[in-house]
Motif scaffolding. Structure first.
Motif, PDB file in Angstrom:
ATOM      1  N   LYS A 216       0.811  -1.225   0.000  1.00  0.00           N
ATOM      2  CA  LYS A 216       0.000   0.000   0.000  1.00  0.00           C
ATOM      3  C   LYS A 216       0.847   1.280   0.000  1.00  0.00           C
ATOM      4  O   LYS A 216       0.575   2.206  -0.737  1.00  0.00           O
ATOM      5  N   ASN A 217       1.869   1.301   0.815  1.00  0.00           N
ATOM      6  CA  ASN A 217       2.634   2.547   0.950  1.00  0.00           C
ATOM      7  C   ASN A 217       3.935   2.558   0.151  1.00  0.00           C
ATOM      8  O   ASN A 217       4.904   3.211   0.532  1.00  0.00           O
ATOM      9  N   LEU A 218       3.934   1.781  -0.934  1.00  0.00           N
ATOM     10  CA  LEU A 218       5.084   1.872  -1.838  1.00  0.00           C
ATOM     11  C   LEU A 218       4.587   2.241  -3.237  1.00  0.00           C
ATOM     12  O   LEU A 218       4.016   1.413  -3.937  1.00  0.00           O
TER      13      LEU A 218
ATOM     14  N   LYS B 247       5.534   7.275   2.572  1.00  0.00           N
ATOM     15  CA  LYS B 247       5.660   6.797   1.187  1.00  0.00           C
ATOM     16  C   LYS B 247       6.986   7.270   0.573  1.00  0.00           C
ATOM     17  O   LYS B 247       7.594   6.554  -0.225  1.00  0.00           O
TER      18      LYS B 247
END
Lengths: 483, 179
Positions: free
Chosen positions: B37-39, B158
């Protein structure tokens, strides 16, 4: 200042270092530092409202002192009422003024009368419901002679404004927290480590569980008219975990932070979604508020003593007042009423204290009966949260009508996405971890028991990784700030 | 107390290294984007940043250097300027804010020595955090201390994740091999 902000990540270590290294030797200076830090913490949001906290503190300090010197019952009662009127007056004005004005306008307009009056543009001071109740507990306990009035203004100001729990609790009792400001605090390594562990778990609950669930809960609740029963129920499920992760996460961070400063705050949540009946749920959910209402409203009203009608009346009063405490909206009253209706059969059948122990205490898994009880209680809770989350009564009604429909038994294809499935997977992992740790104060506390350091540290690291990979990246305020 | 602070420091150091290791294992082994999700790490990206950086590295002496948001990279076509004998280089990615423009200017201004720099702005650009453009730049832009400072000043999970990935891609030669 939000716990989940970069500002707090800077603020906390600075206060910690000053507290333990610079002011370590002087209790008075440590308390003064707590007051200053708390006012900075609160003023970060809006410094103008600090005057309200300061005024409340002054009034209750002076009322407390006067109560200590006064023996005449009439005068003592007048003093108590001064404190109640000032505190509830602030709360009433900032939180409920517009609600009552609009309600009166609506009521009179039904009779064809226009009473005029304009709604005011009022900003609700963050945390007013929390610190008002905390400071009221002091005056009431001093009035009841359960507590000696304090002569130390700084300690009292620190008690009222203690930054870890100032804006969203736990709502501490003066009898429990205030004496801790009188005693010299020793740094306790084990407590501090446990505090860090609880802070970590609180952040996980807030950033990963609550904020991710919020995305889907908002999507479904904000477009509820477009969805069928199964999707609406799914939305309610997401909100159920959002509000738990959000609020109990805040409490964990608050309790953990307090431990770093040598303070012990009361437990606020005890794995409420594993409750076997609603009475147990209310012994495990927002404990500091439930017990506040129990001690200062329910018991003075007669509690569960007296005639059946009186008992029923008291149950409705306590739940409706508790609902109304959350906000000036009929939806909260509906939420309170639903909980009262859930609770009533237990009271009438004397079953309200039948589940006092932790579920499946000596076992790994619950029995089928326990599982069914947990399931039923959970579904009832989810349905009640619909009223809590809805914008208006008619919005709640529309969602209930949607849920109690044949479409409840369909697959919610309209919202299913890989992102949502990942969120569901995270919630399931979370529930599993909570189940494993349900006998403790917070889920990952058991890690401290007998596991070697490398397992403990690896576990913390995995939690940090899950946060880094799955947390919501927008700074989202805690839900309970608005109450 | 000092023991506690030491332990916190040791844990933070080990946890930071551990985070990078688990992060790289996870992002390399797990195939589904939903589990990352956070890449947000896209080489090439929709603004062709990677190609333009490669070209920028070898470009010298231009007449005009263009910076700015997508309005810039979609609004100034070097081919049209070339027809009029003007050498223009466009370094505008999506959602570029002054922070990212500054990194590119610092890196390429002397080398390209343009006679004119056009910096396209609109009100919205000063309101955003420039995350989208930063992630594009972290994945494709020149890896230098300015890029690292930008990541730190952005202070966004991120951006940190993308920077870990970028360092890994550069170290393993995968950045250079991309083409």
């Amino acid at each position: 200042m939000l716990f989940n902000s970069f500002d707090f990540a800077i603020f906390l270590p600075i206060v910690f270092i000053l507290y333990w290294f610079v002011f370590k030797k002087s209790l008075k200076l440590q308390n003064a530092l707590i007051v200053i830090a708390s006012y900075v913490f609160y003023g970060w949001w809006d410094w103008r409202f600090l005057s309200l906290i300061l005024f409340s503190t002054l009034v209750d300090f002076l009322v407390g002192r006067s109560l200590g010197q006064e023996n005449r019952e009439t005068k003592r009662r007048v003093l108590l009422w001064i404190s109640i009127i000032v505190n509830l007056g602030f709360l009433g004005f900032f939180k409920y003024f517009n609600f009552f004005l609009e309600s009166f306008q609506d009521a009179f307009s039904l009779l064809g009368m226009d009473i005029g009056g304009r709604a005011l543009s009022i900003v609700l001071p963050v945390g007013i419901s929390f610190y008002t109740f905390q400071t009221l507990s002091y005056t009431i306990d001093v009035y009841k002679r359960k507590l000696e009035p304090t002569k130390d203004f700084i300690a009292f100001a620190a008690f009222v404004s203690f930054f870890p729990q100032l804006v969203a609790g736990p709502i501490e009792r003066a009898t429990h927290l205030l004496p801790q400001f009188y005693k010299h605090r020793q740094f306790n390594y084990a407590l501090a480590v446990n505090g860090c562990r609880q802070i970590l778990w609180g952040f996980f609950k807030k950033l990963v569980i609550a904020d991710n669930c919020a995305e889907f809960a908002n999507q479904i609740f904000n477009n509820s008219e477009a969805y069928g029963g199964s999707t609406l129920f799914l939305g309610a499920l997401f909100f159920t975990f959002q509000i738990y992760g959000d609020f109990s996460g805040y409490s964990d961070i608050a309790i953990g932070t307090s431990r770093l400063f040598g303070f012990d705050l009361m437990k606020n949540f005890a794995f409420p979604y594993f409750s076997r009946d609603i009475a147990e749920f209310w012994r495990r959910w927002h404990i500091s508020l439930s017990t506040w209402f129990r001690d200062y409203v329910y018991i003075p009203l007669g509690g569960s003593r007296g005639s059946r009608w009186k008992q029923i009346r008291n149950v409705f009063i306590i739940f409706i007042v508790s609902g109304f405490w959350h906000g000036a909206n009929l939806t909260f009253i509906l939420w309170g009423t639903l909980n009262a209706l859930y609770f009533l059969p237990l009271l009438l059948l004397n079953l309200n204290r039948s589940n006092l122990e932790v579920v499946a205490h000596q076992k790994i898994l619950p029995s089928l009966k326990e599982l069914a009880q947990i399931g039923i209680t959970f579904v009832l809770t989810v349905l009640a949260w619909v009223a809590f989350r809805a914008e208006t009564i008619s919005h709640a009604g529309q969602i209930y009508a949607g849920i109690f429909d044949y479409s409840l038994f369909s697959i919610p294809r309209e919202v299913l996405s890989s992102k949502m499935l990942v969120c569901i997977a995270l919630v399931l992992i979370f529930v599993l971890m909570e189940w494993i740790g349900r006998r403790r104060e917070f889920a990952i506390e058991y890690l401290f028991d007998s596991y070697p350091r490398w397992i403990r540290w690896s576990s913390y690291m995995m939690i940090i990784f899950l946060m880094g990979m799955f947390m919501q990246t927008e700074e989202t305020p805690f839900i309970y700030f608005q109450f | 107390m000092t023991f506690f602070l030491k332990r916190v420091l040791i844990f933070t150091s080990i946890a930071s290294i551990g985070y990078c290791i688990v992060f790289l294992l996870w992002t390399n082994l797990v195939p589904f984007q939903a589990f990352k999700k956070n890449l947000n790490y896209k080489m090439g990206s929709y603004g062709s940043m990677f190609t333009r950086i490669q070209e920028a590295d070898t470009t010298r002496d231009v007449d005009i250097l263009v910076l700015g948001s997508s309005h810039a990279y979609r609004g100034f076509d070097p081919r049209i300027f070339e027809e009029y004998g003007i050498k223009l280089f466009n370094l505008g990615p999506s959602n570029q804010t002054p922070k990212q423009a500054n990194i590119l200017v610092k890196k390429y201004l002397d080398q390209m020595s343009p006679e004119l720099v056009i910096y396209e702005v609109y009100p919205g650009i000063f309101q955003g955090d420039g995350l989208e453009s930063s992630l594009d730049l972290i994945a494709n832009g020149p890896l230098n201390s300015d890029l690292i400072s930008m990541t730190i000043s952005l202070n966004h999970v991120k951006a940190y994740n993308a920077m870990i990935k970028r360092l890994y891609m550069t170290k393993t030669g995968q950045y250079d091999a991309f083409n």
